[in-house]
Design a protein around this motif. Structure first.
Motif, PDB file in Angstrom:
ATOM      1  N   ILE A 150       0.840  -1.194   0.000  1.00 48.09           N
ATOM      2  CA  ILE A 150       0.000   0.000   0.000  1.00 48.09           C
ATOM      3  C   ILE A 150       0.876   1.244   0.000  1.00 48.09           C
ATOM      4  O   ILE A 150       1.802   1.362   0.810  1.00 48.09           O
ATOM      5  N   GLN A 151       0.566   2.157  -0.909  1.00 49.51           N
ATOM      6  CA  GLN A 151       1.210   3.459  -0.954  1.00 49.51           C
ATOM      7  C   GLN A 151       0.261   4.445  -0.300  1.00 49.51           C
ATOM      8  O   GLN A 151      -0.876   4.606  -0.747  1.00 49.51           O
ATOM      9  N   PHE A 152       0.711   5.093   0.768  1.00 48.54           N
ATOM     10  CA  PHE A 152      -0.150   6.053   1.453  1.00 48.54           C
ATOM     11  C   PHE A 152       0.706   7.088   2.168  1.00 48.54           C
ATOM     12  O   PHE A 152       1.664   6.732   2.862  1.00 48.54           O
ATOM     13  N   GLY A 153       0.375   8.346   1.980  1.00 49.66           N
ATOM     14  CA  GLY A 153       1.102   9.420   2.655  1.00 49.66           C
ATOM     15  C   GLY A 153       2.573   9.467   2.302  1.00 49.66           C
ATOM     16  O   GLY A 153       3.395   9.841   3.124  1.00 49.66           O
ATOM     17  N   GLY A 154       2.899   9.082   1.065  1.00 51.34           N
ATOM     18  CA  GLY A 154       4.289   9.096   0.625  1.00 51.34           C
ATOM     19  C   GLY A 154       5.122   7.949   1.149  1.00 51.34           C
ATOM     20  O   GLY A 154       6.339   7.923   0.983  1.00 51.34           O
ATOM     21  N   LYS A 155       4.482   6.972   1.800  1.00 52.31           N
ATOM     22  CA  LYS A 155       5.194   5.821   2.348  1.00 52.31           C
ATOM     23  C   LYS A 155       4.656   4.536   1.745  1.00 52.31           C
ATOM     24  O   LYS A 155       3.532   4.490   1.249  1.00 52.31           O
ATOM     25  N   HIS A 165      -0.089  -6.780   9.009  1.00 51.57           N
ATOM     26  CA  HIS A 165       0.370  -5.782   8.043  1.00 51.57           C
ATOM     27  C   HIS A 165       0.876  -4.541   8.770  1.00 51.57           C
ATOM     28  O   HIS A 165       0.472  -4.263   9.903  1.00 51.57           O
ATOM     29  N   GLN A 166       1.734  -3.761   8.129  1.00 51.38           N
ATOM     30  CA  GLN A 166       2.280  -2.553   8.744  1.00 51.38           C
ATOM     31  C   GLN A 166       1.222  -1.461   8.982  1.00 51.38           C
ATOM     32  O   GLN A 166       1.351  -0.695   9.940  1.00 51.38           O
ATOM     33  N   ILE A 167       0.213  -1.376   8.135  1.00 53.78           N
ATOM     34  CA  ILE A 167      -0.811  -0.326   8.298  1.00 53.78           C
ATOM     35  C   ILE A 167      -1.526  -0.450   9.646  1.00 53.78           C
ATOM     36  O   ILE A 167      -1.605   0.528  10.377  1.00 53.78           O
ATOM     37  N   PRO A 168      -2.072  -1.627  10.014  1.00 55.18           N
ATOM     38  CA  PRO A 168      -2.697  -1.699  11.333  1.00 55.18           C
ATOM     39  C   PRO A 168      -1.687  -1.522  12.472  1.00 55.18           C
ATOM     40  O   PRO A 168      -2.026  -0.966  13.517  1.00 55.18           O
ATOM     41  N   GLU A 169      -0.453  -1.966  12.267  1.00 57.38           N
ATOM     42  CA  GLU A 169       0.563  -1.736  13.290  1.00 57.38           C
ATOM     43  C   GLU A 169       0.787  -0.239  13.485  1.00 57.38           C
ATOM     44  O   GLU A 169       0.978   0.235  14.596  1.00 57.38           O
ATOM     45  N   TYR A 170       0.740   0.505  12.412  1.00 65.86           N
ATOM     46  CA  TYR A 170       0.957   1.955  12.460  1.00 65.86           C
ATOM     47  C   TYR A 170      -0.223   2.690  13.106  1.00 65.86           C
ATOM     48  O   TYR A 170      -0.041   3.534  13.978  1.00 65.86           O
ATOM     49  N   LEU A 171      -1.445   2.349  12.691  1.00 65.33           N
ATOM     50  CA  LEU A 171      -2.622   3.081  13.166  1.00 65.33           C
ATOM     51  C   LEU A 171      -3.241   2.523  14.446  1.00 65.33           C
ATOM     52  O   LEU A 171      -3.872   3.254  15.194  1.00 65.33           O
ATOM     53  N   ALA A 172      -3.090   1.228  14.686  1.00 68.02           N
ATOM     54  CA  ALA A 172      -3.787   0.611  15.818  1.00 68.02           C
ATOM     55  C   ALA A 172      -2.850   0.104  16.904  1.00 68.02           C
ATOM     56  O   ALA A 172      -3.285  -0.577  17.821  1.00 68.02           O
ATOM     57  N   SER A 173      -1.581   0.438  16.806  1.00 63.94           N
ATOM     58  CA  SER A 173      -0.650  -0.088  17.807  1.00 63.94           C
ATOM     59  C   SER A 173      -0.829   0.620  19.144  1.00 63.94           C
ATOM     60  O   SER A 173      -1.265   1.760  19.219  1.00 63.94           O
ATOM     61  N   ARG A 174      -0.490  -0.124  20.198  1.00 59.24           N
ATOM     62  CA  ARG A 174      -0.523   0.394  21.566  1.00 59.24           C
ATOM     63  C   ARG A 174       0.785   0.023  22.227  1.00 59.24           C
ATOM     64  O   ARG A 174       1.383  -0.999  21.902  1.00 59.24           O
ATOM     65  N   GLN A 175       1.178   0.821  23.158  1.00 58.08           N
ATOM     66  CA  GLN A 175       2.418   0.541  23.867  1.00 58.08           C
ATOM     67  C   GLN A 175       2.249  -0.703  24.740  1.00 58.08           C
ATOM     68  O   GLN A 175       1.285  -0.821  25.488  1.00 58.08           O
ATOM     69  N   ASN A 176       3.154  -1.650  24.594  1.00 54.30           N
ATOM     70  CA  ASN A 176       3.195  -2.878  25.396  1.00 54.30           C
ATOM     71  C   ASN A 176       1.952  -3.760  25.241  1.00 54.30           C
ATOM     72  O   ASN A 176       1.592  -4.484  26.160  1.00 54.30           O
ATOM     73  N   ALA A 177       1.273  -3.682  24.108  1.00 53.81           N
ATOM     74  CA  ALA A 177       0.097  -4.535  23.882  1.00 53.81           C
ATOM     75  C   ALA A 177      -0.051  -4.818  22.390  1.00 53.81           C
ATOM     76  O   ALA A 177       0.182  -3.942  21.566  1.00 53.81           O
ATOM     77  N   GLU A 178      -0.439  -6.039  22.091  1.00 50.33           N
ATOM     78  CA  GLU A 178      -0.686  -6.401  20.700  1.00 50.33           C
ATOM     79  C   GLU A 178      -2.028  -5.865  20.249  1.00 50.33           C
ATOM     80  O   GLU A 178      -2.897  -5.550  21.063  1.00 50.33           O
TER      81      GLU A 178
END
Length: 156
Positions: free
Chosen positions: A88-93, A108-121
């Motif tokens: 996926i190409q989005f926001g120049g990345k 996928h990296q997109i959910p890791e980027y938008l839905a990640s939380r500190q110390n939790a999957e």
């Protein structure tokens, strides 16, 4: 008598047409173009094919006409499978699923980027609400009922 038949046909056609309305899901490339043309709030819904509560949300939340109307009128909506192998190409990345084929449930990296939380999957279903500037306002990591979804969408 003919007038009554015409009115009945119009009424029935309107009912059937209204029931066919669906959420206008976009992909990330379409979202980027839409945001350039007209800024709007965004709701991103992350799911997986094996997720029972994701399937429940698909059946019981995203089929409700009041939820559909509110989403289609006020939000750009994305529905994305966290195990997707798409590039996926989005926001120049460029975002990929670097774990695909290496891990049982690759994320996928997109959910890791938008839905990640500190110390939790990431937990599914995950619903992310963003403002017109694409800033995260709220994150939900659970099933959301139709009534609660309406409340969330009206608040943001």
């Amino acid at each position: 008598m003919r007038i009554l038949i015409v009115i009945t046909l119009i009424f029935c056609t309107t009912l059937v047409h209204g029931q066919d309305e669906k959420v206008n899901w976009l992909d990330f490339e379409q979202l980027e173009e839409a945001l350039k043309k007209q800024p709007k709030k965004v709701m991103v819904y992350f799911y997986a094919d094996w997720c029972a509560y994701c399937k429940k949300m698909d059946r019981s939340v995203f089929t409700k006409q009041d939820v559909i109307a509110l989403l289609n009128d006020n939000y750009y909506t994305i529905k994305f499978n966290v195990e997707s192998n798409d590039t996926i190409q989005f926001g120049g990345k460029t975002f990929t699923n670097k774990q695909f084929g290496k891990k049982r449930n690759p994320i996928h990296q997109i959910p890791e980027y938008l839905a990640s939380r500190q110390n939790a999957e990431i937990e599914l279903p995950a619903t992310i609400i963003l403002n017109e500037d694409f800033e995260i306002k709220k994150r939900f990591y659970r099933y959301i009922s139709p009534t609660e979804m309406l409340s969330i969408l009206k608040q943001n």
